[in-house]
Design a protein around this motif. Structure first.
Motif, PDB file in Angstrom:
ATOM      1  N   TYR A 429      -6.299  32.987  47.393  1.00 16.22           N
ATOM      2  CA  TYR A 429      -6.920  32.429  46.184  1.00 16.22           C
ATOM      3  C   TYR A 429      -8.215  33.143  45.807  1.00 16.22           C
ATOM      4  N   ASN A 430      -8.499  34.289  46.454  1.00 18.27           N
ATOM      5  CA  ASN A 430      -9.686  35.086  46.138  1.00 18.27           C
ATOM      6  C   ASN A 430     -10.967  34.256  46.224  1.00 18.27           C
ATOM      7  N   ALA A 431     -11.009  33.326  47.176  1.00 18.60           N
ATOM      8  CA  ALA A 431     -12.186  32.489  47.443  1.00 18.60           C
ATOM      9  C   ALA A 431     -12.624  31.701  46.217  1.00 18.60           C
ATOM     10  N   ASN A 432     -11.703  31.457  45.305  1.00 17.45           N
ATOM     11  CA  ASN A 432     -12.033  30.736  44.071  1.00 17.45           C
ATOM     12  C   ASN A 432     -11.563  29.293  44.223  1.00 17.45           C
ATOM     13  N   ALA A 433     -12.513  28.386  44.410  1.00 13.81           N
ATOM     14  CA  ALA A 433     -12.155  26.979  44.629  1.00 13.81           C
ATOM     15  C   ALA A 433     -11.565  26.339  43.387  1.00 13.81           C
ATOM     16  N   SER A 434     -11.862  26.864  42.211  1.00 19.45           N
ATOM     17  CA  SER A 434     -11.325  26.278  40.981  1.00 19.45           C
ATOM     18  C   SER A 434      -9.826  26.513  40.829  1.00 19.45           C
ATOM     19  N   ASP A 435      -9.278  27.497  41.531  1.00 18.83           N
ATOM     20  CA  ASP A 435      -7.843  27.766  41.457  1.00 18.83           C
ATOM     21  C   ASP A 435      -7.033  26.946  42.458  1.00 18.83           C
ATOM     22  N   LEU A 436      -7.705  26.198  43.303  1.00 14.52           N
ATOM     23  CA  LEU A 436      -6.997  25.414  44.308  1.00 14.52           C
ATOM     24  C   LEU A 436      -6.276  24.231  43.661  1.00 14.52           C
ATOM     25  N   PRO A 437      -5.164  23.806  44.240  1.00 11.90           N
ATOM     26  CA  PRO A 437      -4.441  22.654  43.673  1.00 11.90           C
ATOM     27  C   PRO A 437      -5.227  21.360  43.855  1.00 11.90           C
ATOM     28  N   GLU A 438      -5.041  20.447  42.922  1.00 13.05           N
ATOM     29  CA  GLU A 438      -5.691  19.143  42.985  1.00 13.05           C
ATOM     30  C   GLU A 438      -4.869  18.218  43.886  1.00 13.05           C
ATOM     31  N   ILE A 439      -5.451  17.827  44.999  1.00 18.72           N
ATOM     32  CA  ILE A 439      -4.730  16.960  45.943  1.00 18.72           C
ATOM     33  C   ILE A 439      -5.483  15.667  46.227  1.00 18.72           C
ATOM     34  N   ASP A 440      -6.653  15.486  45.644  1.00 21.34           N
ATOM     35  CA  ASP A 440      -7.433  14.289  45.952  1.00 21.34           C
ATOM     36  C   ASP A 440      -6.748  13.014  45.485  1.00 21.34           C
ATOM     37  N   ASP A 441      -5.940  13.089  44.428  1.00 21.70           N
ATOM     38  CA  ASP A 441      -5.245  11.896  43.970  1.00 21.70           C
ATOM     39  C   ASP A 441      -4.087  11.521  44.882  1.00 21.70           C
ATOM     40  N   ILE A 442      -3.589  12.467  45.682  1.00 16.79           N
ATOM     41  CA  ILE A 442      -2.506  12.185  46.632  1.00 16.79           C
ATOM     42  C   ILE A 442      -3.076  11.883  48.013  1.00 16.79           C
ATOM     43  N   ILE A 443      -3.883  12.781  48.533  1.00 14.27           N
ATOM     44  CA  ILE A 443      -4.540  12.601  49.838  1.00 14.27           C
ATOM     45  C   ILE A 443      -6.044  12.581  49.588  1.00 14.27           C
ATOM     46  N   PRO A 444      -6.673  11.435  49.587  1.00 11.88           N
ATOM     47  CA  PRO A 444      -8.120  11.380  49.315  1.00 11.88           C
ATOM     48  C   PRO A 444      -8.916  12.138  50.378  1.00 11.88           C
ATOM     49  N   GLN A 445     -10.130  12.484  50.024  1.00 11.73           N
ATOM     50  CA  GLN A 445     -10.994  13.192  50.962  1.00 11.73           C
ATOM     51  C   GLN A 445     -11.340  12.292  52.143  1.00 11.73           C
ATOM     52  N   ILE A 446     -11.552  12.927  53.286  1.00 11.70           N
ATOM     53  CA  ILE A 446     -11.860  12.193  54.512  1.00 11.70           C
ATOM     54  C   ILE A 446     -13.280  11.665  54.429  1.00 11.70           C
ATOM     55  N   SER A 447     -13.438  10.420  54.810  1.00 12.99           N
ATOM     56  CA  SER A 447     -14.769   9.815  54.779  1.00 12.99           C
ATOM     57  C   SER A 447     -15.697  10.517  55.755  1.00 12.99           C
ATOM     58  N   SER A 448     -16.914  10.786  55.307  1.00 18.46           N
ATOM     59  CA  SER A 448     -17.880  11.482  56.147  1.00 18.46           C
ATOM     60  C   SER A 448     -18.382  10.574  57.260  1.00 18.46           C
ATOM     61  N   CYS A 449     -18.681  11.175  58.406  1.00 19.74           N
ATOM     62  CA  CYS A 449     -19.220  10.427  59.547  1.00 19.74           C
ATOM     63  C   CYS A 449     -20.727  10.242  59.462  1.00 19.74           C
ATOM     64  N   GLY A 450     -21.318  10.624  58.342  1.00 21.16           N
ATOM     65  CA  GLY A 450     -22.769  10.522  58.216  1.00 21.16           C
ATOM     66  C   GLY A 450     -23.450  11.811  58.640  1.00 21.16           C
ATOM     67  N   ARG A 451     -24.750  11.779  58.645  1.00 16.19           N
ATOM     68  CA  ARG A 451     -25.507  12.961  59.035  1.00 16.19           C
ATOM     69  C   ARG A 451     -25.274  13.249  60.504  1.00 16.19           C
ATOM     70  N   PRO A 452     -24.780  14.447  60.841  1.00 14.06           N
ATOM     71  CA  PRO A 452     -24.487  14.730  62.256  1.00 14.06           C
ATOM     72  C   PRO A 452     -25.768  14.897  63.071  1.00 14.06           C
ATOM     73  N   SER A 453     -25.641  14.558  64.323  1.00 13.69           N
ATOM     74  CA  SER A 453     -26.762  14.738  65.255  1.00 13.69           C
ATOM     75  C   SER A 453     -26.641  16.120  65.906  1.00 13.69           C
TER      76      SER A 453
END
Length: 794
Positions: A429-453
């Motif tokens: 994908y030539n490091a272009n994030a805008s060309d990536l497929p949209e998958i958030d509506d199918i598999i939502p993003q993973i919830s963050s664990c907060g600020r890491p220690s």
């Protein structure tokens, strides 16, 4: 529900008008034996219509255009009235109905009653035997009276009539209710002396010998009837096996055909299964070095140390282990180019994953299910289905985020494998994030664990956590792992995993450099520098591409020395290729050509792939590295060929001639392998189509400066990083024009594939049966991803 003579189920609506019941699947899905969702139009017909007409939605389209037809459903079972008519014909054929018996205690004797039921076809042989046996009765029985007595007794015709009684389903055994009643009557009369007198006559008090034989035969027939019934009950299949496929539970491992068909391949005693697993180990796992999936008996002690019986495992845990094993041998079948088998095994893995998707899984199984999702995502990426790869890799990271520290081994190996395969997608994908497929509506993003220690010195220096839960839930790693390599900076991780993560970072850095050179912008001060570019710029002495390759080589040597293992050809191939690429970009010889170190590295890469062609299926950018190495060999041969003196016909020197012959032999061999491999993979994944040297025209063409191999005929890869190897001898203007022309040609080729509906595999010879397997796999994938999306969101 009524029925007509055409054997079609009919129902009535509230207006009492008959309405024909339709089949649950449309005609196209029934003919192709694929799953149908029952909609109008169904999902298969809708997707086929959209693909054929290049649409993204079916709103406002007439349903008749989809050609999704549901035929009337036929009634199962015999037509009403046919069974009774058949029984009537059988009674007429045998001369009347079955004969019942009743004992007339007043009038004496035994009377026969027509109208008894016939449960099966009458067996003629026992009837004849009973007639013969009845004819052996003494004369006093033939008249129906005893020595002038007035009381009727059992006549000789009794047993002949008795045999015409109920038979059990044509098996020769009599119905218990029919046998038991006459036997009781006979035994009662036998105990009572069988006869009564009317005065003065001789009375026989002992039963006749023939009567005893007849009684014994009746008992034998009753026992035989009981044994036949028990045997038929024992031989009947279990209830789940008698269910029709549409009635059976779809997620039951014991019922699903796609799983049971290949269960034998998972056994360690299966020769063919071990062969597929060897293909996987040699081509894929030699680079990733993932822990093997244990057998059921090996895994059972981890759950309960007191037993080694695998039958105590929960069904969902068994499904997890089977899914991981199916995913491994599916990749093995793909490496051996057994495409139909690979699709079936991948579908079996999806079925197992569906069964355990919503079930509570033991913590020790969490790593294996994460591995199964990643390997299945790799399988989809090899078929060119990148959207599903990104979905499954996100599910894999979601499962890793649920693992506790030090619960199971192999976490660093799996994260480094994901990072290296992500670097391949990063290049595609030539490091272009805008060309990536949209998958958030199918598999939502993973919830963050907060600020890491941040605890260790490396974490504080690079401001990156090395904990696997923080890596998996990092918002920057939702589509591909980027930035500082987290496994490489973890000194406690295995050396091979650290080396693989370092190579992944070097690949991403080279892609960023190629993109900035293509755009003509500054790599570090461009409008939107990537996270990897920022991390490398902040730590140039440690994270630059050249130092990362050297660190990977050091870690590789350290691992081989400590484990005493043989040379890891997959890692050495990557290190040699990266060393040749980076050496050419940093220093050249006085003539501006390729250095001796580069030549040795390039020949090492090509010779390794000639000896072990299965490494082309290695994860990440291995195939692209080999293709670019072959392109550099073309540049080397062209440079040697250009040194010849055409005017004086002066031949090349001995060293140059020997080098030219060696490089030419290597190039021709590796080009053949790459050409065959390129034909097997989808268009999106294909690297350069290398031209062959035109040896015939070389004898005629004496033009100075004519190339030995015309790289202008190369079908270039879509990645800018790969295009730079072909265009390294061109001016910037010519390079830009050729890059645009290559993109147009690839787009036209994609359109041709879409018009002819050749599928995502890039294969041109798919038959209808294989297309049906592909469609079934796609439907199961969609069903599984819809379930996983809800789970990840929760």
């Amino acid at each position: 529900m009524a029925s007509t003579s055409s054997n079609v189920s009919i129902s009535t609506d509230p207006t009492n008008r008959p309405v024909a019941a339709l089949c649950a699947s449309c005609d196209r899905c029934r003919s192709r034996k694929t799953k149908c969702d029952g909609n109008r139009p169904c999902g298969n017909c809708a997707s086929r219509y959209m693909k054929k007409n290049r649409l993204t939605s079916i709103e406002g389209i007439d349903v008749s255009l989809f050609e999704c037809v549901y035929s009337p459903a036929k009634r199962r079972g015999p037509v009403p009235g046919k069974s009774s008519a058949k029984r009537t014909d059988e009674r007429e054929k045998f001369g009347g109905g079955a004969v019942g018996m009743s004992v007339d205690v007043n009038g004496g004797g035994l009377t026969a009653n027509d109208g008894g039921g016939m449960n099966g076809v009458m067996n003629k042989a026992p009837w004849m035997r009973m007639d013969q046996l009845g004819g052996m009765m003494p004369p006093m029985f033939e008249g129906g009276s005893v020595m002038g007595g007035n009381e009727n007794v059992l006549g000789s015709n009794m047993f002949s009539q008795y045999n015409v009684g109920n038979m059990n389903n044509g098996s020769g055994g009599m119905n218990d209710s029919f046998v038991f009643q006459p036997q009781q009557q006979l035994m009662q009369q036998s105990n009572n002396g069988m006869f009564s007198t009317n005065g003065g006559g001789d009375v026989m008090q002992q039963p006749n010998l023939a009567f005893q034989q007849q009684m014994q035969m009746m008992k034998q027939m009753q026992n035989s009837n009981a044994h036949n019934r028990i045997d038929s009950m024992d031989s009947a299949p279990p209830l789940t096996q008698r269910l029709r496929k549409e009635e059976a539970p779809p997620d039951n491992i014991g019922v699903e055909k796609s799983v049971t068909k290949h269960l034998s391949l998972l056994e360690k005693s299966s020769v063919f299964g071990n062969r597929l697993r060897s293909y996987y180990s040699l081509a894929v796992d030699t680079l990733f070095n993932l822990p093997p999936v244990p057998s059921d008996d090996e895994y059972c002690p981890k759950i309960n140390s007191n037993t080694n019986n695998s039958t105590s495992l929960a069904p969902c845990d068994i499904a997890v282990l089977r899914a991981a094993r199916f995913a491994e041998i599916a990749l093995g079948a793909l490496v051996s180019h057994q495409i139909p088998l690979a699709l079936e095994l991948s579908n079996a893995a999806v079925v197992c994953l569906k069964q355990c998707a919503e079930a509570p899984i033991h913590q020790s199984c969490m790593y294996h299910i994460a591995k199964a999702y990643f390997l299945h995502g790799m399988f989809r990426s090899y078929r060119g289905d990148m959207p599903r790869y990104f979905k499954y890799r996100r599910v894999c990271l979601a499962k890793l985020a649920q693992l506790d520290n030090n619960e199971v081994g192999g976490i660093e190996q799996l994260i480094s494998a994901v990072a290296f395969h992500d670097s391949w997608a990063y290049m595609i994908y030539n490091a272009n994030a805008s060309d990536l497929p949209e998958i958030d509506d199918i598999i939502p993003q993973i919830s963050s664990c907060g600020r890491p220690s941040l605890v260790t010195d490396a974490e504080l220096k690079y401001n990156v956590s090395t904990d696997h839960r923080n890596i998996a839930s990092d918002p920057n790693n939702q589509m591909w792992i980027q930035g500082t390599p987290p496994v490489f900076i973890n000194n406690e991780a295995p050396p091979l995993s650290r080396a693989l993560d370092a190579l992944a970072c070097a690949v991403r850095s080279c892609c960023d450099h190629a993109n900035t050179r293509y755009d003509g912008s500054n790599e570090t001060h461009g409008p939107n520098p990537s996270l990897t570019c920022r991390a490398v710029t902040a730590n140039i002495n440690e994270l630059c591409s050249r130092n990362m390759v050297l660190s990977a080589f050091t870690l590789l040597q350290q691992s081989e020395a400590s484990n005493g293992m043989e040379k890891n050809h997959g890692h050495h191939l990557l290190v040699s290729a990266m060393d040749a690429f980076l050496d050419g970009g940093e220093r050249k010889d006085a003539s501006g050509g390729i250095t001796d170190a580069q030549i040795q590295s390039l020949l090492s890469v090509c010779n390794t792939i000639i000896e072990k062609p299965y490494l082309l299926y290695q994860g990440g950018i291995t195939y692209h590295m080999v293709s670019n190495s072959a392109v550099l060999l073309c540049h080397l041969m062209n440079s040697i060929y250009a040194k010849r003196d055409v005017s004086s016909n002066k031949p090349l020197g001995d060293m140059e001639a020997a080098l030219f012959d060696e490089v030419l032999d290597t190039f021709l061999a590796v080009r053949k392998l790459l050409h065959n491999h390129r034909r097997k993979i989808p268009v999106l994944l294909r690297c350069h189509g290398l031209p062959r040297p035109n040896l015939i025209n070389l004898q005629r063409d004496r033009t100075p400066g004519a190339p030995f191999i015309n790289l202008g005929e190369t079908h270039m890869c879509a990645s800018r990083s790969c295009q730079g190897f072909v265009l390294m001898a061109c001016s910037p203007c010519v390079a830009a024009e050729r890059a645009q022309a290559a993109e147009r040609a690839r787009q036209e080729q994609r359109n041709v594939l879409d018009d002819n509906d050749f599928g995502k595999d890039g294969e041109w010879d798919f038959d209808d049966g294989l297309n049906a397997v592909v469609d079934e796999l796609d439907l199961d994938d969609e069903a599984l991803l819809s379930i996983l999306g809800k789970i990840v969101a929760a």
